[in-house]
Design an enzyme around this catalytic site. Structure first.
Site, PDB file in Angstrom:
ATOM      1  N   GLY A  17      -8.328  -5.264  -1.299  1.00 16.28           N
ATOM      2  CA  GLY A  17      -7.677  -5.616  -2.573  1.00 16.28           C
ATOM      3  C   GLY A  17      -6.221  -5.190  -2.593  1.00 16.28           C
ATOM      4  O   GLY A  17      -5.328  -5.958  -2.975  1.00 16.28           O
ATOM      5  N   ASP A  74      -1.409   5.065  -2.776  1.00 14.39           N
ATOM      6  CA  ASP A  74      -2.513   5.857  -3.301  1.00 14.39           C
ATOM      7  C   ASP A  74      -2.516   5.648  -4.796  1.00 14.39           C
ATOM      8  O   ASP A  74      -1.473   5.761  -5.446  1.00 14.39           O
ATOM      9  CB  ASP A  74      -2.407   7.341  -2.947  1.00 14.39           C
ATOM     10  CG  ASP A  74      -3.767   7.995  -3.124  1.00 14.39           C
ATOM     11  OD1 ASP A  74      -4.687   7.652  -2.345  1.00 14.39           O
ATOM     12  OD2 ASP A  74      -3.945   8.807  -4.033  1.00 14.39           O
ATOM     13  N   SER A  75      -3.667   5.294  -5.314  1.00 14.40           N
ATOM     14  CA  SER A  75      -3.684   4.891  -6.710  1.00 14.40           C
ATOM     15  C   SER A  75      -4.964   5.326  -7.383  1.00 14.40           C
ATOM     16  O   SER A  75      -5.899   5.784  -6.729  1.00 14.40           O
ATOM     17  CB  SER A  75      -3.514   3.369  -6.804  1.00 14.40           C
ATOM     18  OG  SER A  75      -4.310   2.719  -5.834  1.00 14.40           O
ATOM     19  N   GLY A 164     -11.692  -3.607  -7.616  1.00 19.35           N
ATOM     20  CA  GLY A 164     -11.913  -2.273  -8.164  1.00 19.35           C
ATOM     21  C   GLY A 164     -12.228  -2.272  -9.648  1.00 19.35           C
ATOM     22  O   GLY A 164     -13.126  -2.973 -10.121  1.00 19.35           O
ATOM     23  N   LYS A 186      -1.026 -10.287 -13.148  1.00 17.97           N
ATOM     24  CA  LYS A 186      -1.224  -8.834 -13.029  1.00 17.97           C
ATOM     25  C   LYS A 186       0.033  -8.166 -12.465  1.00 17.97           C
ATOM     26  O   LYS A 186       0.462  -7.135 -12.976  1.00 17.97           O
ATOM     27  CB  LYS A 186      -2.450  -8.545 -12.144  1.00 17.97           C
ATOM     28  CG  LYS A 186      -2.691  -7.070 -11.921  1.00 17.97           C
ATOM     29  CD  LYS A 186      -3.898  -6.802 -11.033  1.00 17.97           C
ATOM     30  CE  LYS A 186      -3.907  -5.335 -10.612  1.00 17.97           C
ATOM     31  NZ  LYS A 186      -4.976  -5.016  -9.653  1.00 17.97           N
TER      32      LYS A 186
END
Ligand code: IMP
Length: 214
Positions: A17, A74-75, A164, A186
């Site tokens: 993703g 990184d999220s 996610g 988005k």
């Protein structure tokens, strides 16, 4: 602040993703970008306690393995009523015992945790998505970019786009969840545009402004 002087980079991710979104965002800049996943790099352990630390671990591992500048992400989802959880552990909340990931289960966990706190009104369900992008060079130099988008956890998952936790995140000022938006909606951003919407597009815009002569 270091500029990127090559058009070949590695996207330091194994998450399809994220890889797709970063490919979308970087596409207009004419990069040849391969991912750590397609290059079969080992996935480093994310031992940090901040998004910045984990982003650096991933970008540096890929830069060392490839000898090329590498861009990691990184999220995670930070929910006020849960004292910031799941935060850097957002991916872990989706993990099954066999290591596979189940986001329907993860979203149900979020809902259960909010219900346990009695957080049912939208005002009690405030949350933000955070993305820290790290660009690392093989010599160990890093640049970091942080993007955040405020919103709320929807009453129930809506939409099937994205990946996610997208179906439960409704960005502020919008009627639809990320799961109900196209990728373009988005991101909410094109090169040269002032505003971006998603956390990742906001961080990416800072990366473009800092490291690219775009
Ligand atoms: P990481 O690989 O440790 O950065 O994990 C990030 C986690 O946050 C993953 O489980 C993702 O599914 C989730 N996440 C990050 N960004 C997004 C997004 O844009 N939409 C939905 N979920 C996201």
């Amino acid at each position: 602040m270091r500029k990127l002087d090559t058009k070949t980079i590695v996207v330091a991710s194994h998450n399809s993703g994220k890889i797709a979104e970063i490919a979308d965002l970087i596409g207009p800049f004419g990069f040849s970008a391969r991912s750590a996943r397609e290059l079969n790099f080992a996935e480093p352990e994310e031992t940090g306690t901040t998004f910045e630390q984990n982003a650096a671990i991933k970008a540096l591992a890929s830069a060392h393995a490839s000898g090329l500048p590498s861009l990691s992400d990184d999220s995670g989802l930070v929910i006020d009523a849960l004292d910031g959880a799941p935060g850097v552990y957002t991916a872990n909340w989706a993990e099954n015992a066999d290591g596979s990931r189940d986001f329907a289960m993860a979203m149900a966990k979020v809902e259960q945790a909010l219900a346990d706190k009695g957080a049912m009104a939208p005002s009690q369900r405030r949350a933000r998505f955070v993305s820290v992008l790290c660009l690392a060079w093989p010599d160990g130099h890093t640049e970091m970019f942080r993007g955040e988008v405020e919103g709320a956890i929807a009453a129930a998952p809506r939409g099937t786009s994205g990946f996610g936790y997208d179906p439960i995140f409704q960005p502020e000022g919008h009627e639809r969840t990320f799961g109900e938006m196209t990728a373009e909606e988005k991101h909410g951003w094109r090169p040269g545009q002032q505003q971006a919407l998603s956390h990742r597009a906001r961080a990416f815009k800072l990366f473009v402004e800092t490291c690219l002569d775009a």
